[in-house]
Structures are given as C-alpha cells and as structure tokens.
Design an enzyme around this catalytic site. Sequence first.
Site, mmCIF file in Angstrom:
data_model
loop_
_atom_site.group_PDB
_atom_site.id
_atom_site.type_symbol
_atom_site.label_atom_id
_atom_site.label_comp_id
_atom_site.label_asym_id
_atom_site.label_seq_id
_atom_site.Cartn_x
_atom_site.Cartn_y
_atom_site.Cartn_z
ATOM 1 N N ASP A 100 33.930 31.373 -8.975
ATOM 2 C CA ASP A 100 34.566 31.073 -7.685
ATOM 3 C C ASP A 100 33.681 30.106 -6.907
ATOM 4 O O ASP A 100 32.494 29.940 -7.216
ATOM 5 C CB ASP A 100 34.814 32.345 -6.863
ATOM 6 C CG ASP A 100 33.528 33.083 -6.497
ATOM 7 O OD1 ASP A 100 32.611 33.151 -7.348
ATOM 8 O OD2 ASP A 100 33.419 33.590 -5.361
ATOM 9 N N GLU A 168 31.855 36.123 -6.127
ATOM 10 C CA GLU A 168 30.463 36.104 -5.675
ATOM 11 C C GLU A 168 30.364 35.604 -4.253
ATOM 12 O O GLU A 168 29.588 36.125 -3.455
ATOM 13 C CB GLU A 168 29.620 35.222 -6.613
ATOM 14 C CG GLU A 168 28.121 35.398 -6.439
ATOM 15 C CD GLU A 168 27.513 34.602 -5.302
ATOM 16 O OE1 GLU A 168 26.404 34.930 -4.874
ATOM 17 O OE2 GLU A 168 28.161 33.651 -4.812
HETATM 18 N N1 BES Z 1 24.199 30.413 -5.368
HETATM 19 C C1 BES Z 1 24.204 31.086 -4.124
HETATM 20 C C2 BES Z 1 22.931 31.863 -3.881
HETATM 21 C C3 BES Z 1 21.772 31.012 -3.497
HETATM 22 C C4 BES Z 1 21.858 30.207 -2.375
HETATM 23 C C5 BES Z 1 20.622 31.046 -4.226
HETATM 24 C C6 BES Z 1 20.792 29.412 -2.016
HETATM 25 C C7 BES Z 1 19.581 30.270 -3.863
HETATM 26 C C8 BES Z 1 19.656 29.443 -2.765
HETATM 27 C C9 BES Z 1 25.373 32.042 -4.064
HETATM 28 O O1 BES Z 1 26.543 31.482 -4.593
HETATM 29 C C10 BES Z 1 25.667 32.351 -2.608
HETATM 30 O O2 BES Z 1 26.142 31.483 -1.921
HETATM 31 N N2 BES Z 1 25.403 33.577 -2.175
HETATM 32 C C11 BES Z 1 25.763 34.038 -0.878
HETATM 33 C C12 BES Z 1 25.886 35.535 -0.988
HETATM 34 C C13 BES Z 1 26.676 36.191 0.096
HETATM 35 C C14 BES Z 1 28.134 35.751 0.082
HETATM 36 C C15 BES Z 1 26.613 37.681 -0.075
HETATM 37 C C16 BES Z 1 24.706 33.648 0.145
HETATM 38 O O3 BES Z 1 23.518 33.563 -0.179
HETATM 39 O O4 BES Z 1 25.094 33.385 1.277
HETATM 40 MN MN MN Z 2 26.182 30.609 -6.383
HETATM 41 MN MN MN Z 3 27.353 30.056 -3.152
#
Ligand code: BES
Ligand code: MN
Ligand code: MN
Length: 477
Positions: A100, A168
């Site tokens: 997604d 996710e």
């Molecule tokens: N890929 C990201 C996580 C991430 C962001 C890792 C920046 C390293 C650096 C993931 O898809 C994401 O956006 N996660 C969300 C999680 C939330 C929706 C619970 C986030 O970090 O905001």
């Molecule tokens: Mn991600």
């Molecule tokens: Mn993300």
Amino acid sequence: MAANPQFLKFVDDNQDHLIDRLAQAVAIPSVSGNLSYVKDVENMAEWLVQQLKALGATVEKRPIGKHTIEGQEVDLPPVVIGQVGSDPKKKTLLVYGHYDVQPALLEDGWKYPPFELTRDPEGSGRLFGRGATDDKGPVLGWLNVLDAHKQLGLELPVNLKMCFEGMEENGSENLDKFIESEKDKFFAGVDCMCISDNYWLDTKTPCLTYGLRGVNYYEIRINGPGRDLHSGVFGGTVHEPMTDLFAIMSKLVTPDGQILITGIKDLIAPVTEDERKKFEAIHFKLRDIEEAVGAPVTIYDDSIQTLMGRMRNPSLSLHGIEGAFSAPGSKTVIPASVKGKFSIRLVPNLTIKSVTDLVIKYVEEEFKKLGSKNKLEVVLTHGGEPWIADPNHYSYRAAHRATEAVYGQTPDYTREGGSIPVTLDFANILGLNVLLLPVGRGDDGAHSINEKIDTSNYINGTKLLGTYMYELAASNE
Ligand code: BES
Ligand code: MN
Ligand code: MN
C-alpha cells in the site's frame, strides 16, 4: 566469495525489464485507508500474487478481517504470503514489505502524474512515482531476485518466505493477530528476518538499521454547541471548541521541539557512552537534512544533536484539525466540534501505555485550567512500541558483507526516526532477529510530493538483497 556474478550480471543486463516491473506496480494506486481506492489495493494484492506465481513461488492471499473506512465496513487488504524453497539444509529467510502507499494527487504539486513512473527527463536516473521508494521499489527488489534466479535456472541460496501487507500506512491493523495465528504454520522454521522499508540517511552512504522509534497517534476531541454557529450571533456568548483546542495544542510542544507533557522526559533511557559513539560514527552532515527537507530549518546546528533528535529522542508533531473551517474564503463560522491530531514518536523506555497515561492526565489537567463548559475526550487512535535489535548477529554481518560487495563501502549503523510497528511484532511473536536493510536514499521523499527512487538504488538494491541471501547462506553461524 559469496556474491554470485551470474546473478549480478543478470540484474545489470535487465535493468529496463526490472524498471518496467516497478512502473506496473506504481500504476496501481494502492492507497490504503481510503474508500475510493479499496479496489486498487485489492488489485495490487492480486498483481503481486500473479507476479510471484509467475516467478515460481507458492502464493496465497489471506483475508485478515474487516475495518471501517468513512463509516463503511470493508475487508482489510489481504496479506500476501509466498514461499520459494523448503530445503532443510538451507537457512530460511523471512522478508516483509508493504504494497500500500500514501495518497498522492497531481494537484498537491507533483511534477508528473504520481501513478505513472516517470524517468527524470534531465537524465539524473531518478524514477518518480508514489510508492517508488515506500515501499514498492524495495518489495520488487525481492521479486527481481526471484526473476533473475528463475531465468538463470539457479536455485535460491536460502529458503525464502515473504509476507506483504496492504495496510502498513494505516497502522497494520490485524497483522499482529495474523503473525500470532501463523506462528507455527507459515512462519515456522524461519531463521532470521529482513525488512526493506527505510532509507539511507544521506544520498551516498548505505546503512543497516537496528532501531525504529515507535509512534502513538492521538486525537483531542472537543465538543461544544449542538451545531455549527454564526460567529456574529454567538461569538462572545459561548465557549468555542476551536479556541479550547488551540489553547491545549499550544501546550504540547515548544517551537524548538521540547515536549511539554509532564513525565515523558523522565522515562527516556539514559544515553550510554557506547551509544553516543555509534552516533558519532555515522556519516551525516546538516546539509544532507537541509537538502532532504528543502530549506535550512533544522532546530540544532550540531549534527549529532540532530541525529539524536531524529533517532534517539521522542518527538511530538501536530498534524491537523478535523472539523475546522479550511476551505478558501472567510466563512464566519464557529465549528461545533473539532478533533486535534498529534503524534509522539517513542524511544526506549517509553511505552504506548506509559506515554498515553501521561498524555491523558496532562491534557485533562490543561483543559480543566481553561474553565470551559465544552466536553473533552483524548483518544489514542493507534500505537506502536519502539524497537531495537542486536546488530551483532550473523544476519547483520551478512548484510554488512553484501553491502561491501555491492557498493564497495562500509555501511553505517543507524536507527530510524520513522516507525514500522509490525517490526516489533515479528521480533517478539516469532522470536526473530530483524534486520532493516534499506534500498532508497534519504532524499527520496517518502510520503511527500515527487517521491522517487534512483535507478542506481533500485538496481543496486536488487543486487544487495540477492547478495545478502548468498552471504546469509555462506555464513556458518
Ligand atoms: N517506510 C515507512 C517507515 C519509515 C519512515 C522508516 C521513515 C524510516 C524512515 C513506513 O511506510 C511508514 O510510513 N510508517 C508510518 C507508520 C505509521 C502509519 C504507524 C510512519 O512512520 O509514520
Ligand atoms: Mn514504508
Ligand atoms: Mn510510509
């Protein structure tokens, strides 16, 4: 050594084909948590299933229940699980990624249509498109490895289990239950795990990532009058929900990022000397962050403090207000109820619960001080605990050697400010060491306009993931 030259050559020789695969994936706007895109998210899962089947994997699409979007109950996006190989003599690697993406509209300021993968016409090699780096590019990296092995008639050096989800970006609802229920079934026999869903810190230094901040997302809901009111008629006569909300939201964090909620600072694990050294060893300049954000607006002038601000300290961000007047023009309305949204990134030893208890207590006390007759509610809408792994593990050492083989560089060891809450579920429920092995760069712009992945990162990333498998297989630890 362990790297397979035939595999590496295939990846080099078939770049266009691999980029075309990414273009197909980006063309499906699999925006989760949005009613208008429910079908696209399903189509994306089906596309992955067909790809994996064609690449020789056994694949299943698993339903994981329902959820409510905009008041309507719909199926959660299915989990796609796949497997290649079950040789008891080989190590079994589990990989996770998400299919997604975040929403994207051309009107937001994209240079090119966000769901058409576009090669930079200026020849920089950048491939623009929503999901290019988060997380379709990295997920396809694993598929590309399968593709190369199938076409070359080579066996994978490890048994590979794959778990790809479609929620996710909206908190991975029910994935923890799925992991729990499949612990002794699909996930049985896994030796270690690799997730490629984060980024290098800068634009040139590969890294291995052994920590993530957690995140608690909150809504402060303030309900007042029974309906929206005319400010000329009722301004000055009623307690206004927006005024209450602003008063409270202004007491959560200072402009220089200090969290004002009582008690949070006291829970942070003290920084050890060893930890400080790890931060000092990271290749990172303030310029990198200024370029990534597009302006010289960092809180600290010091790069270590900036790194700690991102990886080691909690942070509180204000995100938005639902129910407020936000259209162009000057409507003289008093909104009857508003929801203020903010989140707190968590680090050891903050927990979802300890922080939530402090948040609720603090916000309720601050609200009381206002003497307002409106009604207040503080709600945790989702939470994820912080995660930290042992980088002194054979899986990290394999990734270290793979990085040296592919990039000719020693990787930095980093922690991330972002969150992938399910990482901790995999680690705890399955008792696994998890390695985060990023493919993209720090300036890829995940969640932003003009998200991109560089061709070299996509191609070398594919080599890296494949070479990591060979290094894992070669390690006799
Ligand atoms: N890929 C990201 C996580 C991430 C962001 C890792 C920046 C390293 C650096 C993931 O898809 C994401 O956006 N996660 C969300 C999680 C939330 C929706 C619970 C986030 O970090 O905001
Ligand atoms: Mn991600
Ligand atoms: Mn993300």
